[in-house]
Design an enzyme around this catalytic site. Structure first.
Site, short mmCIF file in Angstrom:
data_model
loop_
_atom_site.label_atom_id
_atom_site.label_comp_id
_atom_site.label_asym_id
_atom_site.label_seq_id
_atom_site.Cartn_x
_atom_site.Cartn_y
_atom_site.Cartn_z
N SER A 1 5.14 -5.25 -3.21
CA SER A 1 5.06 -3.93 -3.42
C SER A 1 5.50 -3.04 -2.30
O SER A 1 6.64 -3.27 -1.87
CB SER A 1 3.20 -3.42 -3.26
OG SER A 1 2.95 -2.37 -3.82
N TYR A 2 4.69 -2.17 -1.36
CA TYR A 2 5.34 -1.39 -0.23
C TYR A 2 5.83 -2.46 0.68
O TYR A 2 6.47 -1.95 1.68
CB TYR A 2 4.23 -0.46 -0.04
CG TYR A 2 4.97 0.53 1.15
CD1 TYR A 2 5.56 1.75 0.64
CD2 TYR A 2 4.79 0.66 2.39
CE1 TYR A 2 6.37 2.54 1.30
CE2 TYR A 2 5.48 1.69 3.33
CZ TYR A 2 6.13 2.75 2.76
OH TYR A 2 6.90 3.38 3.51
N GLY B 1 0.81 -1.22 0.05
CA GLY B 1 0.09 0.05 0.01
C GLY B 1 0.76 1.16 -0.05
O GLY B 1 1.34 1.90 -1.03
N ASP C 1 4.70 -6.31 -15.10
CA ASP C 1 4.21 -5.03 -14.05
C ASP C 1 4.95 -3.84 -14.36
O ASP C 1 6.09 -3.84 -14.61
CB ASP C 1 4.53 -5.53 -12.60
CG ASP C 1 4.03 -4.36 -11.67
OD1 ASP C 1 3.26 -3.93 -11.96
OD2 ASP C 1 4.83 -4.47 -10.57
N HIS D 1 1.85 -7.39 -11.13
CA HIS D 1 2.35 -6.84 -9.84
C HIS D 1 2.01 -7.91 -8.65
O HIS D 1 2.70 -8.00 -7.84
CB HIS D 1 1.57 -5.60 -9.49
CG HIS D 1 1.90 -4.75 -8.32
ND1 HIS D 1 3.27 -4.22 -8.29
CD2 HIS D 1 1.53 -4.65 -7.12
CE1 HIS D 1 3.40 -3.77 -7.10
NE2 HIS D 1 2.36 -3.70 -6.41
#
Length: 493
Positions: free
Chosen positions: A226-227, A130, A412, A464
């Site tokens: 991701s984050y 996120g 991605d 992703h």
């Protein structure tokens, strides 16, 4: 729903903005909000993770105020999930762990044991990114968990490539305000950040292991995407620091693996534009302007800004999570079911998850507090701290000797393979194992190269969310990671 959302890639004090169309609010949007905030008048604080003594002190003192956990494990056991298929042959649990009694801060987890010899298999913690997105909605029920949600939003079907085939998997909704996790102190939602997230996740683990003491000495791995390129290394660093502080193995951390991970702002942003160009999504002329006038580490020029806007106009309306995938054109629930997992992941899956997790009978079965559940938090309004680079922490982990893998789905463009390669290359690590293809079944699953202390793996045809688009290859990847071997060098028979 709107067809256009902002995809903002903006460094601290960097004045250019990239706007990409996107179909729904996702992990990418939350990452964009964070990067965009770096240009605000009150940007998140940045720091070198290992230099913060306060992090170590806070996490240590909080973690050992562990209340009795007797009976809570049995209370957390899920009898059955609404709509689950017949023949479920593993135990599953879910519930809350208190990480701050005074504030009333509670983190929600979902845990699935392996159906085969679970007592001998390691424990893996999965974290989505996120910042502010759900490991339940994404990781557990769209990616690597044992179930996927049918298009009716009511029933489930088995994922034959679930990661609990090789390990016991723990999914954590973190920080408070994400998914079913919450705080009774609303100001907590204005004070979220990397430090508090790592601290709370550490306190969660210490308490959770008291609830499930059979896992205290089990080999433990942390994975995410991701984050979570921030979350996972920072939590690993916190664990190692506390093990060192107490001169004992409190949590038996063996390694981490991060996918399509946001690691370093400057190299990640450069990697995005180079990926767009090499995949024929922007023109030669636009790329030349960006390459010449955007240095990604300081104030951008007006030419840079205009070139970035021009790039956004050239890319058009595609799914930047997977540039070759279809978008969701009909978000309504459907009669009937999908019933099987394939490499053609349903782009409307988010909508099925929203319907399922907001059903009262589902929330009751999960032992969740009645909640207006969503994939990404609506209540976390600010992010207080975030380093512009996590590379010093990765170097710290390499020096500690734990296993460290970085993997990247190659379709991605949100955190593309070029960004991962640029970030890794900046570490200037010697190569121990030359670049080569690896196999999953009879097909090439991707490519792998081994560095001193770090392994980099690409996953062919994955976006992703790697386990969503290439579930079989993702299972081959995580199996190799857990077993401590490189992915297969030849096809299987």
């Amino acid at each position: 729903m709107k067809k256009v959302f902002l995809y903002a890639c903006l460094l601290l004090n960097l004045s250019f903005l990239v706007i990409f169309p996107y179909s729904k609010a996702t992990q990418a949007d939350k990452l964009d909000e964070l990067i965009l905030s770096r240009s605000s008048h009150n940007p998140p604080k940045t720091f070198t993770w290992e230099a913060e003594d306060a992090l170590q002190t806070q996490s240590s003192s909080s973690a050992y105020d562990v209340p009795p956990q007797e009976g809570k494990r049995l209370a957390d056991k899920i009898v059955t999930l609404p709509g689950q298929p017949y023949g479920v042959n593993f135990d599953q649990y879910s519930g809350y762990v208190t990480v701050d009694h005074e504030a009333g801060r509670e983190l929600f987890y979902y845990f699935v044991e392996s159906p085969y010899k679970s007592s001998t298999k390691p424990l893996i913690l999965w974290l989505n990114g996120g910042p502010g997105c759900s490991s339940l909605g994404y990781g557990a029920f769209e990616e690597l968990g044992p179930f996927r949600i049918n298009s009716d939003g009511k029933t489930l079907y088995r994922n034959p490539y679930a990661w609990n085939e090789v390990a016991n998997i723990l999914f954590l909704e973190s920080p408070a305000g994400v998914g079913f996790s919450y705080s009774n102190t609303t100001s907590d939602y204005d004070n979220s950040g990397d430090k508090t997230t790592a601290k709370d996740a550490y306190v969660f683990l210490i308490n959770w292991l008291e609830r499930f003491p059979q896992y205290k000495t089990r080999d433990f791995y942390i994975t995410g995407e991701s984050y979570a390129g921030h979350y996972v290394p920072q939590l690993a660093s916190t664990i190692l620091q506390n093990n060192k502080l107490y001169n004992q193995i409190i949590i038996n951390l063996k390694g981490i693996s991060i996918g399509n991970a946001w690691i370093d702002d400057a190299t990640s942003l450069k990697g995005i534009f180079d990926y767009l160009w090499t995949h024929a999504l922007i023109s030669d002329q636009t790329h030349e302007l960006i390459d010449k006038y955007c240095d990604f580490t300081s104030n951008g020029s007006a030419i840079c800004t205009n070139a970035a806007i021009r790039a956004s106009n050239e890319t058009g309306n595609i799914d930047f999570y997977n540039i070759y995938a279809p978008q969701c054109h009909n978000s309504s629930l459907k009669n009937g079911s999908t019933g099987y997992v394939s490499n053609k992941f349903d782009p409307c899956s988010d909508h099925y998850g929203i319907a399922y997790f907001n059903r009262p009978e589902v929330q009751k079965a999960l032992h969740a507090k009645p909640t207006n559940w969503s994939h990404c938090s609506r209540v976390i309004r600010t992010w207080k701290d975030s380093p512009v680079t996590i590379l010093p922490t990765i170097k710290y982990l390499i020096d500690s000797g734990i296993k460290l893998w970085i993997y990247s789905g190659d379709t991605d463009s949100v955190v593309p393979v070029t960004s991962s390669r640029y970030s890794i290359n900046s570490l200037k690590l010697p190569i121990n194992s030359a670049w080569r293809p690896w196999y999953s079944g009879k097909e090439i699953g991707g490519y792998v190269v081994g560095y001193k202390g770090l392994t980099f793996v690409t996953v062919r045809g994955a976006g992703h969310l790697v386990p969503s688009w290439q579930p079989e290859r993702a299972l081959t990847l995580i199996s190799s990671f857990v077993y401590g071997i490189l992915p297969p060098v030849s096809p299987s028979n």
